[in-house]
Design a protein around this motif. Structure first.
Motif, PDB file in Angstrom:
ATOM      1  N   VAL A   1       0.652  -1.527  -0.130  1.00  0.00           N
ATOM      2  CA  VAL A   1      -0.154  -0.117   0.074  1.00  0.00           C
ATOM      3  C   VAL A   1       0.687   1.392  -0.626  1.00  0.00           C
ATOM      4  O   VAL A   1       1.735   1.228   0.917  1.00  0.00           O
ATOM      5  N   SER A   2       0.304   2.080  -1.071  1.00  0.00           N
ATOM      6  CA  SER A   2       1.236   3.126  -0.887  1.00  0.00           C
ATOM      7  C   SER A   2       0.401   4.656  -1.258  1.00  0.00           C
ATOM      8  O   SER A   2      -1.079   4.372  -1.155  1.00  0.00           O
ATOM      9  N   ILE A   3       1.014   5.684  -0.899  1.00  0.00           N
ATOM     10  CA  ILE A   3       0.574   7.203  -0.523  1.00  0.00           C
ATOM     11  C   ILE A   3       1.733   8.485  -1.563  1.00  0.00           C
ATOM     12  O   ILE A   3       2.496   7.825  -1.387  1.00  0.00           O
ATOM     13  N   GLY A   4       1.291   8.604  -2.671  1.00  0.00           N
ATOM     14  CA  GLY A   4       2.213   9.251  -2.878  1.00  0.00           C
ATOM     15  C   GLY A   4       2.504   9.325  -5.196  1.00  0.00           C
ATOM     16  O   GLY A   4       0.863   8.805  -5.315  1.00  0.00           O
ATOM     17  N   VAL A   5       3.323   9.894  -5.723  1.00  0.00           N
ATOM     18  CA  VAL A   5       2.972   9.962  -7.238  1.00  0.00           C
ATOM     19  C   VAL A   5       2.955   8.965  -7.382  1.00  0.00           C
ATOM     20  O   VAL A   5       2.821   9.038  -8.516  1.00  0.00           O
TER      21      VAL A   5
ATOM     22  N   TYR B   1      -3.367  10.852  -2.884  1.00  0.00           N
ATOM     23  CA  TYR B   1      -3.597   9.964  -3.886  1.00  0.00           C
ATOM     24  C   TYR B   1      -2.805   8.237  -3.504  1.00  0.00           C
ATOM     25  O   TYR B   1      -2.197   7.906  -2.396  1.00  0.00           O
ATOM     26  N   LEU B   2      -3.967   6.916  -4.069  1.00  0.00           N
ATOM     27  CA  LEU B   2      -3.140   5.963  -3.038  1.00  0.00           C
ATOM     28  C   LEU B   2      -3.673   4.828  -3.307  1.00  0.00           C
ATOM     29  O   LEU B   2      -3.731   4.727  -4.807  1.00  0.00           O
ATOM     30  N   ASN B   3      -2.860   4.099  -3.499  1.00  0.00           N
ATOM     31  CA  ASN B   3      -2.409   2.806  -3.878  1.00  0.00           C
ATOM     32  C   ASN B   3      -2.654   1.284  -3.445  1.00  0.00           C
ATOM     33  O   ASN B   3      -1.644   0.848  -2.161  1.00  0.00           O
ATOM     34  N   ILE B   4      -3.346   0.629  -3.632  1.00  0.00           N
ATOM     35  CA  ILE B   4      -3.319  -0.791  -2.503  1.00  0.00           C
ATOM     36  C   ILE B   4      -3.335  -1.366  -3.416  1.00  0.00           C
ATOM     37  O   ILE B   4      -4.228  -1.936  -4.552  1.00  0.00           O
ATOM     38  N   ASP B   5      -2.048  -2.722  -3.281  1.00  0.00           N
ATOM     39  CA  ASP B   5      -1.497  -3.718  -4.624  1.00  0.00           C
ATOM     40  C   ASP B   5      -2.075  -3.292  -6.400  1.00  0.00           C
ATOM     41  O   ASP B   5      -2.829  -4.788  -7.186  1.00  0.00           O
ATOM     42  N   GLY B   6      -1.823  -1.921  -7.049  1.00  0.00           N
ATOM     43  CA  GLY B   6      -2.856  -1.965  -7.836  1.00  0.00           C
ATOM     44  C   GLY B   6      -3.967  -1.562  -8.614  1.00  0.00           C
ATOM     45  O   GLY B   6      -4.288  -1.126  -9.715  1.00  0.00           O
ATOM     46  N   GLU B   7      -4.149  -1.157  -7.303  1.00  0.00           N
ATOM     47  CA  GLU B   7      -5.456  -0.401  -7.417  1.00  0.00           C
ATOM     48  C   GLU B   7      -5.747   0.739  -7.145  1.00  0.00           C
ATOM     49  O   GLU B   7      -4.662   1.106  -5.833  1.00  0.00           O
TER      50      GLU B   7
ATOM     51  N   ALA C   1      -9.609  15.292   0.941  1.00  0.00           N
ATOM     52  CA  ALA C   1      -9.571  15.400   2.877  1.00  0.00           C
ATOM     53  C   ALA C   1      -9.969  13.814   3.595  1.00  0.00           C
ATOM     54  O   ALA C   1     -11.027  13.982   3.424  1.00  0.00           O
ATOM     55  N   PRO C   2      -8.752  12.984   3.271  1.00  0.00           N
ATOM     56  CA  PRO C   2      -8.196  12.126   3.809  1.00  0.00           C
ATOM     57  C   PRO C   2      -8.216  12.686   5.342  1.00  0.00           C
ATOM     58  O   PRO C   2      -7.736  13.238   6.161  1.00  0.00           O
ATOM     59  N   GLU C   3      -8.659  11.605   6.247  1.00  0.00           N
ATOM     60  CA  GLU C   3      -8.314  11.446   7.907  1.00  0.00           C
ATOM     61  C   GLU C   3      -7.247  10.902   7.795  1.00  0.00           C
ATOM     62  O   GLU C   3      -6.301  11.395   9.244  1.00  0.00           O
ATOM     63  N   LYS C   4      -7.410   9.188   7.787  1.00  0.00           N
ATOM     64  CA  LYS C   4      -6.678   8.060   8.139  1.00  0.00           C
ATOM     65  C   LYS C   4      -6.231   7.098   7.557  1.00  0.00           C
ATOM     66  O   LYS C   4      -7.661   6.749   6.537  1.00  0.00           O
ATOM     67  N   ILE C   5      -5.443   6.853   7.473  1.00  0.00           N
ATOM     68  CA  ILE C   5      -5.608   5.136   6.637  1.00  0.00           C
ATOM     69  C   ILE C   5      -5.128   3.815   7.565  1.00  0.00           C
ATOM     70  O   ILE C   5      -3.611   3.712   8.095  1.00  0.00           O
ATOM     71  N   ARG C   6      -5.752   2.558   7.877  1.00  0.00           N
ATOM     72  CA  ARG C   6      -5.167   2.456   9.036  1.00  0.00           C
ATOM     73  C   ARG C   6      -4.615   0.476   8.025  1.00  0.00           C
ATOM     74  O   ARG C   6      -5.533   0.225   7.674  1.00  0.00           O
ATOM     75  N   VAL C   7      -3.815   0.093   8.634  1.00  0.00           N
ATOM     76  CA  VAL C   7      -2.829  -1.138   8.565  1.00  0.00           C
ATOM     77  C   VAL C   7      -2.863  -1.569   8.966  1.00  0.00           C
ATOM     78  O   VAL C   7      -2.102  -1.891  10.493  1.00  0.00           O
TER      79      VAL C   7
END
Length: 490
Positions: free
Chosen positions: A253-257, A455-461, A467-473
């Motif tokens: 999972v990633s955020i960014g460019v 921007y968010l990437n989850i396994d290529g999706e 306005a995100p607040e948080k992402i839990r892993v």
């Protein structure tokens, strides 16, 4: 296979209104290369293996469609054991299902569930991309299939195929998967039988938005065009933007460019795996030369972890989901923050991210973005976090493993460093490692006073988050110990 049996096979393929038959292809498999085999996995000859093929014909390369074109629901193989005497054979019943067809999919996983409960020796093989693997995991989880008794294998038919690369199955399925002799399929059946089941971690990703937020992804509209649309929920017959999103993660999972590049790629995705890689490369080229990389620290406030696991609770109440993310947990601490919190005397009391990276990635496997490289391994000793003393943290983290209950955090400066990682290595920087749960916490407003966009990437999706607040892993609680069994090539 002789000419007569080949002709018989062609006659058995049904027409559009004919019932689907069962065919028997019992010819011996040509001798394969030598490989070690655990004799404890070889079943008596009167107990055949059950090989369940779940084919996603819509995956990147479209090669998964080949087995569906056979026009049969099952095959029976009687195959030579490459390491045994002439009379040592593998017996296998191969069942074929269409993962993208609701009726076929349900029939296949229901039958698989029955076989597992009967104690049969079975394998679930997914013909598709990494996303198809998680689709199968979701279907098996819904039916409470025991993963310890049904390992999952993969035949890479997607675009990136990172998971397949890590497991030793390569970056692409054979181009001649289905031939009149079915030679390649027979080889694969033996390899799936002889493969090594390994523990593999599955993670839950939960995205929580602020009240004014929205989650954007690319979908295909009524005219077949790929367009950006908000993820929505239904309430009282009306739709509204979803304020949270939850799905499972196997790879990263990633955020960014990188996710921003992926969203642009999604809009122009084709039916060719090769062209898809060209499209992705073009999106990277544009971000490198024509668009300024926005550092993640303009949106991200911190990445926190917890000493003790906290369960995520979701309850449905009048179509409204409420999420408890244990905000009062006193055991949390920041892996890093993106801006200084000053203690007395002006000394920073937090670990700080430095270098203004364009992407932050949490890895469960050692391959990233279809590159086949190991950015965690190649970045040893390169740390992008400074401690309270202003010095980079020491690199005391261990090697990565997809079954150790941990993820590895890295960052990239921008799209150019991500491209270079494929050929020059040492482009990533380490941020941390652990079992979590973790939270990516976001700022409320950006430097211009507007709601944060990332921007968010989850396994290529790929997603755009406004306005995100948080992402839990966190390791999934839907599967015992958060692990499945997955087949690594022997």
């Amino acid at each position: 296979m002789n000419g007569e049996s080949s002709q018989t096979q062609r006659q058995l393929i049904p027409g559009p209104n004919q019932p689907v038959p069962h065919i028997n292809l019992a010819d011996p498999l040509p001798i394969l290369h030598h490989a070690e085999v655990d004799i404890h996995t070889i079943k008596p000859e009167n107990e055949p293996y059950g090989i369940f093929l779940f084919s996603n014909p819509l995956s990147g390369s479209r090669r998964a469609a080949a087995v569906l074109k056979l026009g049969v629901k099952s095959l029976t193989f009687n195959l030579q054991n490459p390491d045994g005497p002439a009379d040592s054979r593998y017996h296998a019943n191969v069942y074929i299902y269409n993962l993208s067809d609701t009726t076929s999919r349900n029939e296949g996983f229901d039958f698989l569930s029955d076989k597992v409960k009967e104690g049969k020796n079975v394998r679930a093989i997914v013909l598709g991309g990494d996303g198809s693997i998680m689709w199968a995991v979701e279907e098996m989880t819904k039916r409470q299939i025991d993963f310890a008794r049904c390992p999952i294998g993969i035949l890479p038919c997607g675009t990136g195929n990172d998971l397949s690369i890590v497991l030793g199955w390569g970056a692409a399925a054979p181009t001649n998967l289905i031939t009149p002799e079915l030679t390649e399929l027979k080889k694969l059946v033996v390899e799936w039988i002889r493969a090594t089941p390994k523990d593999f971690d599955i993670w839950d990703i939960t995205v929580v938005m602020r009240q004014n937020g929205s989650i954007i992804k690319v979908v295909q509209n009524e005219t077949g065009q790929r367009v950006k649309r908000p993820v929505e929920i239904m309430k009282d017959g009306n739709t509204s933007p979803a304020l949270f999103y939850r799905r499972k993660m196997s790879n990263y999972v990633s955020i960014g460019v990188d996710a921003r590049m992926g969203l642009g790629f999604d809009k122009k995705r084709t039916r060719s795996a090769f062209l898809n890689k060209c499209v992705y490369g073009w999106e990277g080229f544009k971000k490198i030369f024509f668009k300024k990389t926005v550092p993640v620290d303009t949106a991200l406030e911190s990445v926190d972890t917890f000493h003790q696991r906290q369960e995520i609770q979701m309850e449905k109440n009048d179509n409204k989901f409420e999420l408890d993310l244990a905000e009062e947990n006193k055991d949390n601490f920041a892996i890093f923050r993106t801006s200084a919190s000053q203690a007395q005397g002006g000394v920073t009391d937090q670990n700080l991210l430095y270098g203004s990276p364009g992407s932050v990635v949490a890895l469960n496997i050692t391959s990233y973005a279809g590159g086949g490289s190991n950015p965690w391994g190649s970045s040893r000793g390169r740390v992008a976090i400074k401690g309270p003393d202003g010095k980079p943290l020491p690199d005391q983290w261990t090697d990565a493993s997809f079954g150790d209950g941990k993820v590895e955090f890295i960052c990239f400066k921008g799209p150019f460093s991500m491209v270079l990682e494929r050929v020059l290595k040492n482009q990533a920087r380490r941020l941390g490692q652990g079992g979590g749960p973790f939270e990516f916490k976001f700022k409320n407003l950006n430097q211009n006073g507007a709601p944060v966009t990332t921007y968010l990437n989850i396994d290529g999706e790929y997603f755009q988050l406004i306005a995100p607040e948080k992402i839990r892993v966190s390791l999934t609680t839907d599967i015992p110990h958060g692990k499945i069994k997955i087949l690594a090539k022997s």
